[in-house]
Design a protein around this motif. Sequence first.
Motif, mmCIF file in Angstrom:
data_model
loop_
_atom_site.group_PDB
_atom_site.id
_atom_site.type_symbol
_atom_site.label_atom_id
_atom_site.label_comp_id
_atom_site.label_asym_id
_atom_site.label_seq_id
_atom_site.Cartn_x
_atom_site.Cartn_y
_atom_site.Cartn_z
ATOM 1 N N LEU A 1 0.825 -1.203 0.000
ATOM 2 C CA LEU A 1 0.000 0.000 0.000
ATOM 3 C C LEU A 1 0.864 1.258 0.000
ATOM 4 C CD1 LEU A 1 -2.852 1.183 0.104
ATOM 5 C CD2 LEU A 1 -2.713 1.076 2.609
ATOM 6 N N ALA B 1 2.172 1.785 -3.466
ATOM 7 C CA ALA B 1 1.132 2.309 -4.349
ATOM 8 C C ALA B 1 0.878 3.785 -4.076
ATOM 9 C CB ALA B 1 -0.159 1.515 -4.178
ATOM 10 N N ARG B 2 0.955 4.167 -2.794
ATOM 11 C CA ARG B 2 0.724 5.560 -2.425
ATOM 12 C C ARG B 2 1.821 6.458 -2.981
ATOM 13 N NH1 ARG B 2 1.095 5.053 2.681
ATOM 14 N NH2 ARG B 2 -1.129 4.727 3.126
ATOM 15 N N SER B 3 3.047 6.035 -2.844
ATOM 16 C CA SER B 3 4.168 6.873 -3.273
ATOM 17 C C SER B 3 4.441 6.787 -4.771
ATOM 18 C CB SER B 3 5.430 6.476 -2.518
ATOM 19 O OG SER B 3 5.835 5.151 -2.883
ATOM 20 N N GLY B 4 4.107 5.631 -5.366
ATOM 21 C CA GLY B 4 4.410 5.435 -6.782
ATOM 22 C C GLY B 4 5.845 5.035 -7.034
ATOM 23 N N ASN C 1 0.065 11.729 -3.416
ATOM 24 C CA ASN C 1 -0.223 10.336 -3.079
ATOM 25 C C ASN C 1 -1.136 9.672 -4.112
ATOM 26 O OD1 ASN C 1 1.330 10.458 -0.777
ATOM 27 N ND2 ASN C 1 -0.409 10.840 0.590
ATOM 28 N N TYR C 2 -0.745 8.497 -4.531
ATOM 29 C CA TYR C 2 -1.496 7.612 -5.428
ATOM 30 C C TYR C 2 -1.573 8.101 -6.882
ATOM 31 C CZ TYR C 2 -3.041 5.359 -1.115
ATOM 32 O OH TYR C 2 -3.064 4.723 0.086
ATOM 33 N N GLU C 3 -1.082 9.295 -7.174
ATOM 34 C CA GLU C 3 -1.237 9.821 -8.527
ATOM 35 C C GLU C 3 -0.516 8.966 -9.556
ATOM 36 O OE1 GLU C 3 -2.100 14.575 -7.823
ATOM 37 O OE2 GLU C 3 -0.142 13.949 -8.613
ATOM 38 N N SER D 1 0.281 5.793 -9.427
ATOM 39 C CA SER D 1 -0.393 4.498 -9.568
ATOM 40 C C SER D 1 -1.706 4.633 -10.333
ATOM 41 C CB SER D 1 -0.650 3.883 -8.192
ATOM 42 O OG SER D 1 0.576 3.563 -7.549
ATOM 43 N N ILE D 2 -2.441 5.713 -10.085
ATOM 44 C CA ILE D 2 -3.691 5.933 -10.807
ATOM 45 C C ILE D 2 -3.427 6.203 -12.280
ATOM 46 C CG2 ILE D 2 -5.659 7.505 -11.052
ATOM 47 C CD1 ILE D 2 -5.675 7.800 -8.017
#
Length: 406
Positions: free
Chosen positions: A2, A5-8, A346-348, A350-351
């Motif tokens: 997780l 994924a948050r940090s990329g 955060n999460y950018e 991964s998105i």
Amino acid sequence: MLASARSGDWLSIERISVYPRIMLAIIASAMLAWIALSDGLIDLNGKPIGTDFSNVYAAGVLTLKGQPEAAYDPALQHAAERAVFDGQDVPFYGWHYPPLFLFVAAALSFLSYGWALLAWMAITIPAYLAAIRAIIPQPGTLVVALAFPAVFINLGHGQNGFLTAALLGGSLVLLDRRPLIAGILIGLLAYKPQFGVLIPLVLAVTGRWQVFGAAAVTVITASAASYAVFGIEVWHAFFESTKFTRNVVLESGGTGWQKIQSIFAATRMWGANIQVAYAAQIILGSSIAVSLIWLWRSLAAFPLKAAALAIGSLLATPYVLDYDLVVLAIAIAFLTAHGLEKGFRNYEISILFAAWVMPLFARTVAGAIHLPLGLLVLVAVYGLILQRAVSDASTSSPGEYRHAGA
């Protein structure tokens, strides 16, 4: 996991350089095998190579024969498509474009079918890549853009997603630097009128009247030229054909709900009636319009505005196919450019990766379990844009993100 994924951080520079090349090699090999195993211009499924391109080519043939209005008659258009392939019983691919696009179809039909398809891709792919490169002038940009899964969907269908992305992306890049050229590019987008709902609104609320005027003149000129060359009958035939497009292709799902990436298609796929589906589309489209007005009148960074307009154009129409997701590359490029300049939240990352890979699975997932993956990802990215705009505004000094001419 997780935290990654948050940090990329999991998407390293090395992976960015390797993953797209692997994707490009695998899918390119699959497409070459598909063509090699075909019987001439007909693939193993009995469909033409370039499937949807057959409607463009057949419409062009009819136009050169002096029968442009016949392209809007399903029976006559299908007969022309079969004639292209020596009478073989190929599936019907309807012609739904305004008469101004008949100029392109007629020009392509001077060539044989195979060469016309190759010419179409040879012209539109570089235009798409040029738009992406203008947004992110970084090494490796073109490889990532070419490996974008929607590229292969568009190639397989012989469709116009590259042209749509090039016109929209190019107009956004030039919006304030070359307003007249930007307006012309927007005007040429009239060949896909379903994508032109929000653009005039944005131009009007931001006072970009020079761009608005150039776009309007382009549409009027192109329409007048088609009237002068093809006659009024072809316009009557086009407007009459919209009933078939609406009733059979859209409302009844003749294309297949899994191929259409709109909330209208999703609700119909889940069993909702037509009125509910239209209501859902109107609510979403209205929400997109209101949020775009706020965003474009705010001090948010221009890349966020541009990305939102690209995504919003896809979400606002009930008729958006998976090959149209090439336009998503424009939004991803603008968001990536903004992240490279201002930093990613955060999460950018991964998105954005999920959005990049989504077209590869959207149709399959929707067909298998009735989950509108494409729609959900588009909404998620649009939400990300709005959240980033609000977040940037709360941490930036006034005017920091004002774009030249805004």
